[in-house]
Write an enzyme that holds these catalytic residues in place. Structure first.
Site, short mmCIF file in Angstrom:
data_model
loop_
_atom_site.label_atom_id
_atom_site.label_comp_id
_atom_site.label_asym_id
_atom_site.label_seq_id
_atom_site.Cartn_x
_atom_site.Cartn_y
_atom_site.Cartn_z
N GLY A 145 1.71 5.25 -4.06
CA GLY A 145 1.51 6.44 -4.90
C GLY A 145 0.51 6.14 -6.01
N LYS A 146 -0.46 5.26 -5.70
CA LYS A 146 -1.48 4.89 -6.70
C LYS A 146 -2.29 6.11 -7.13
CE LYS A 146 -3.16 2.01 -3.64
NZ LYS A 146 -2.09 1.97 -2.63
N ALA A 182 -8.18 3.40 3.10
CA ALA A 182 -7.27 3.92 2.08
C ALA A 182 -7.02 5.41 2.32
CB ALA A 182 -7.88 3.73 0.69
N GLY A 183 -5.82 5.84 2.00
CA GLY A 183 -5.48 7.26 2.05
C GLY A 183 -4.74 7.58 0.77
N HIS A 184 -5.39 8.26 -0.16
CA HIS A 184 -4.83 8.50 -1.48
C HIS A 184 -4.53 9.98 -1.68
CE1 HIS A 184 -6.68 4.51 -3.17
NE2 HIS A 184 -5.80 4.33 -2.19
N THR A 185 -3.27 10.29 -1.91
CA THR A 185 -2.83 11.69 -1.97
C THR A 185 -2.57 12.14 -3.41
OG1 THR A 185 -1.60 11.10 0.01
CG2 THR A 185 -1.22 13.30 -0.89
N GLY A 221 8.80 12.91 -7.88
CA GLY A 221 8.28 13.88 -6.93
C GLY A 221 6.78 13.69 -6.81
N GLN A 280 -5.08 -0.16 -1.10
CA GLN A 280 -4.16 -1.08 -0.40
C GLN A 280 -3.12 -1.63 -1.39
OE1 GLN A 280 -7.86 -1.61 0.47
NE2 GLN A 280 -7.27 0.08 1.75
N ARG A 314 0.56 7.26 11.42
CA ARG A 314 1.61 6.39 11.97
C ARG A 314 2.86 6.43 11.09
NH1 ARG A 314 -1.52 0.76 12.30
NH2 ARG A 314 -2.38 1.58 10.36
N PRO A 315 4.07 6.37 11.69
CA PRO A 315 5.27 6.30 10.85
C PRO A 315 5.25 5.01 10.05
CG PRO A 315 5.83 6.29 13.21
CD PRO A 315 4.35 6.35 13.12
N GLY A 340 0.82 -1.21 0.00
CA GLY A 340 0.00 0.00 0.00
C GLY A 340 0.85 1.26 0.00
N ASP A 341 0.19 2.40 -0.24
CA ASP A 341 0.84 3.72 -0.24
C ASP A 341 1.95 3.85 -1.27
OD1 ASP A 341 -0.82 4.35 1.92
OD2 ASP A 341 0.64 3.61 3.38
P1 GDP Z 1 -1.49 5.66 -2.32
O1 GDP Z 1 -2.23 5.21 -1.11
O2 GDP Z 1 -0.87 4.52 -3.06
O3 GDP Z 1 -2.29 6.54 -3.23
O4 GDP Z 1 -0.25 6.52 -1.78
P2 GDP Z 1 -0.29 7.62 -0.59
O5 GDP Z 1 -0.95 8.83 -1.10
O6 GDP Z 1 -0.79 7.04 0.67
O7 GDP Z 1 1.27 7.82 -0.34
C1 GDP Z 1 2.14 8.21 -1.37
C2 GDP Z 1 2.84 9.51 -0.96
O8 GDP Z 1 3.96 9.72 -1.79
C3 GDP Z 1 1.96 10.74 -1.13
O9 GDP Z 1 2.29 11.67 -0.15
C4 GDP Z 1 2.34 11.24 -2.52
O10 GDP Z 1 2.13 12.64 -2.68
C5 GDP Z 1 3.80 10.91 -2.55
N1 GDP Z 1 4.37 10.60 -3.88
C6 GDP Z 1 3.80 9.92 -4.91
N2 GDP Z 1 4.68 9.75 -5.91
C7 GDP Z 1 5.84 10.32 -5.50
C8 GDP Z 1 7.15 10.45 -6.09
O11 GDP Z 1 7.43 9.95 -7.18
N3 GDP Z 1 8.10 11.09 -5.33
C9 GDP Z 1 7.83 11.63 -4.10
N4 GDP Z 1 8.80 12.23 -3.44
N5 GDP Z 1 6.61 11.51 -3.53
C10 GDP Z 1 5.64 10.88 -4.21
P1 IMO Z 2 -3.81 2.70 0.54
O1 IMO Z 2 -4.97 2.52 -0.40
C1 IMO Z 2 -1.28 0.97 3.62
C2 IMO Z 2 -3.16 -1.83 6.42
C3 IMO Z 2 -3.30 -1.40 7.87
C4 IMO Z 2 -3.13 -2.74 8.55
C5 IMO Z 2 -3.88 -3.69 7.60
C6 IMO Z 2 -5.31 -3.99 8.00
O2 IMO Z 2 -3.67 4.08 1.04
O3 IMO Z 2 -2.58 2.13 -0.02
P2 IMO Z 2 -7.54 -2.55 7.89
O4 IMO Z 2 -7.92 -1.25 8.52
O5 IMO Z 2 -7.62 -2.54 6.40
O6 IMO Z 2 -8.28 -3.73 8.48
O7 IMO Z 2 -6.00 -2.79 8.29
O8 IMO Z 2 -3.88 -3.06 6.34
N1 IMO Z 2 -3.76 -0.89 5.42
C7 IMO Z 2 -3.03 -0.11 4.63
N2 IMO Z 2 -1.69 0.12 4.57
N3 IMO Z 2 -2.10 1.60 2.75
C8 IMO Z 2 -3.43 1.36 2.77
O9 IMO Z 2 -4.26 1.85 1.83
C9 IMO Z 2 -3.95 0.51 3.77
N4 IMO Z 2 -5.19 0.08 4.09
C10 IMO Z 2 -5.06 -0.79 5.08
O10 IMO Z 2 -2.28 -0.50 8.23
O11 IMO Z 2 -1.80 -3.12 8.56
MG MG Z 3 -2.21 5.50 0.98
#
Ligand code: GDP
Ligand code: IMO
Ligand code: MG
Length: 427
Positions: free
Chosen positions: A15-16, A39-42, A416, A226, A305-306, A12-13
């Site tokens: 950069g989807k 999910a947390g999508h930025t 970036g 995720q 969370r870190p 997860g996270d």
């Molecule tokens: P997602 O859940 O997969 O959509 O990803 P998140 O939004 O939770 O986390 C990705 C983080 O990385 C966000 O803060 C984005 O703005 C950042 N990000 C995405 N692509 C890049 C990249 O290529 N470089 C940098 N430095 N940051 C990025």
């Molecule tokens: P995005 O879409 C990263 C993780 C939680 C935990 C496990 C189960 O932003 O990539 P849950 O609340 O789903 O029952 O938690 O899954 N988790 C994620 N980790 N990115 C996410 O979504 C997540 N969604 C759930 O931290 O370990």
């Molecule tokens: Mg995320």
């Protein structure tokens, strides 16, 4: 025009949302298929940062149809909060539609998520969930006691289902989890009646909308949430989420057949992160890990969370390519690895004296795996670069080695967080 599924290829996270936002420019329809507001999508555009949890990340482009599919679990309070936040920023949400078949996250799901995690934490066995009630909501769906969006519009049916659930959930909270919190069914019914009214203009049969859009030749993007290793079947069970983040999950979660998907895009970071508990072979516990966390701002979008950080793991990369049939990879956050003399790639695991290349099923086996690393030369600042040709040779080598190890081409490279900080590699 092709349909594309975009999924997370790690934990997860990856950069989807950034990739979805970029691809949305040419798309007509963007669909969320699974997960919920865990999910947390930025998306970062023009110095403004938008964070989405349930609303598809394509909503920033006016006129795009944004759908929340049947496989998503919807917290009405959460989605209404998101709608209000976007409206306050002047963004049109009239094109947002949600599936009448999607299941509803109820207040007792969140309470049960918290209670179960608290109980398990006593033995250090908690999963580290986002506490959004996701697991309990999907449990009810599988147990066939869930409540769906369409039920909101059949008042008696809805009331009956809430009353029945509250009776059982209150007993569970009291007698299983020893909690004081108890729910009042009538209060929930009244609150959800308000939600139902506010959501009514957004509720449709999304499966029809998606099918007709594809038949009309429109470009449809499926936005995964995720990541592969959080998949209920294929992830590091039980340290997973309760849905299917792999590309196959998009078929069920959007109500389409596999023949209707043209491209499967996996999003990876140039390293790996994980939030919550569970195994992580290449995790770094040293200054390099801290440096990646700081440089990459690796703190959870939903919980703050870190995020745990580690080297790129090609065993996981290959697993994602294989289990999702990936046709392309978007490799994000390569800029974060700047100024490291050497970068490492895990090319296999040493397990019982042998080198294995496939991600093991058992967590006990995984614990015995030691990553085998290959070292490569690092690079400097690249966040200003916009073409593949201009990238340092060391970055090109890193990309080529990852492609070779995971068996899939990299077609986009992130340097970036902003929309324009994405390099498209024509192949
Ligand atoms: P997602 O859940 O997969 O959509 O990803 P998140 O939004 O939770 O986390 C990705 C983080 O990385 C966000 O803060 C984005 O703005 C950042 N990000 C995405 N692509 C890049 C990249 O290529 N470089 C940098 N430095 N940051 C990025
Ligand atoms: P995005 O879409 C990263 C993780 C939680 C935990 C496990 C189960 O932003 O990539 P849950 O609340 O789903 O029952 O938690 O899954 N988790 C994620 N980790 N990115 C996410 O979504 C997540 N969604 C759930 O931290 O370990
Ligand atoms: Mg995320």
């Amino acid at each position: 025009m092709p349909t594309k599924v975009v999924i997370g290829a790690q934990w997860g996270d990856e950069g989807k949302a950034k990739i979805i936002d970029i691809l949305s420019e040419k798309a007509d329809v963007v669909v969320r298929c699974q997960g919920g507001n865990n999910a947390g999508h930025t998306v970062a555009v023009n110095n403004e940062v938008y964070k989405f949890q349930l609303i598809p990340s394509g909503i920033l482009y006016p006129g795009k149809t944004c759908l929340v599919g049947n496989g998503v679990v919807i917290d009405p309070e959460g989605i209404l909060g998101e709608i209000d936040g976007l409206v306050a920023k002047g963004i049109d949400v009239s094109t947002l539609k949600i599936s009448s078949r999607a299941h509803l996250v109820m207040p007792y799901h969140k309470a049960l998520d918290k209670a179960k995690e608290a109980l398990k934490a006593k033995d250090g066995k908690d999963i580290g969930t986002t506490m959004k009630g996701i697991g309990p909501c999907y449990m009810d769906k599988a147990e066939r006691s869930g409540i769906r969006v369409c039920d909101l519009y059949h008042e008696e049916v809805f009331a009956e289902k809430v009353r029945e659930n509250v009776k059982i959930k209150n007993a569970m909270l009291k007698f299983v989890y020893d909690q004081d919190v108890q729910f009042d069914a009538e209060e929930i019914i009244a609150t959800y009646k308000g939600y139902a009214e506010r959501l009514k203009s957004h509720v449709i049969d999304t499966t029809v909308e998606i099918y007709e859009s594809i038949k009309e030749g429109k470009e449809v993007l499926f936005e995964g949430a995720q990541g592969t290793l959080l998949d209920l079947d294929l992830g590091t069970y039980p340290y997973v989420t309760s849905s299917h983040p792999i590309t196959g999950g998009a078929c069920i979660g959007a109500g389409i057949g596999p023949t209707m998907i043209d491209e499967c895009i996996g999003v990876m970071k140039g390293y790996i992160t994980r939030v919550g508990k569970g195994p992580f072979p290449t995790e770094l516990f040293d200054a390099t890990g801290d440096r990646i966390r700081e440089e990459g701002h690796e703190f959870g979008t939903v919980t703050g969370r870190p995020r745990r950080c580690g080297w790129f793991d090609a065993v996981i990369g290959e697993f994602a390519v294989r289990t999702s049939g990936l046709t392309q990879i978007a490799l994000n956050k390569i800029d974060v690895l700047k100024d490291l003399e050497k970068v490492k790639i895990c090319v296999g695991y040493e397990f019982n004296g042998e080198i294995i290349k496939h991600f093991p099923a058992s967590l006990e086996d995984l614990e015995k795996c030691t990553p085998v690393y290959e070292e490569m030369d690092g690079w400097g600042e690249i966040s200003h670069i916009r073409t593949y040709e201009e990238l340092p040779q060391t970055v090109k080598n890193y990309i080529a080695r990852i492609e070779e190890l995971v068996g899939c081409k990299i077609t986009m490279v992130g340097v970036g967080p902003n929309r324009e900080q994405n390099i498209v590699i024509e192949k």
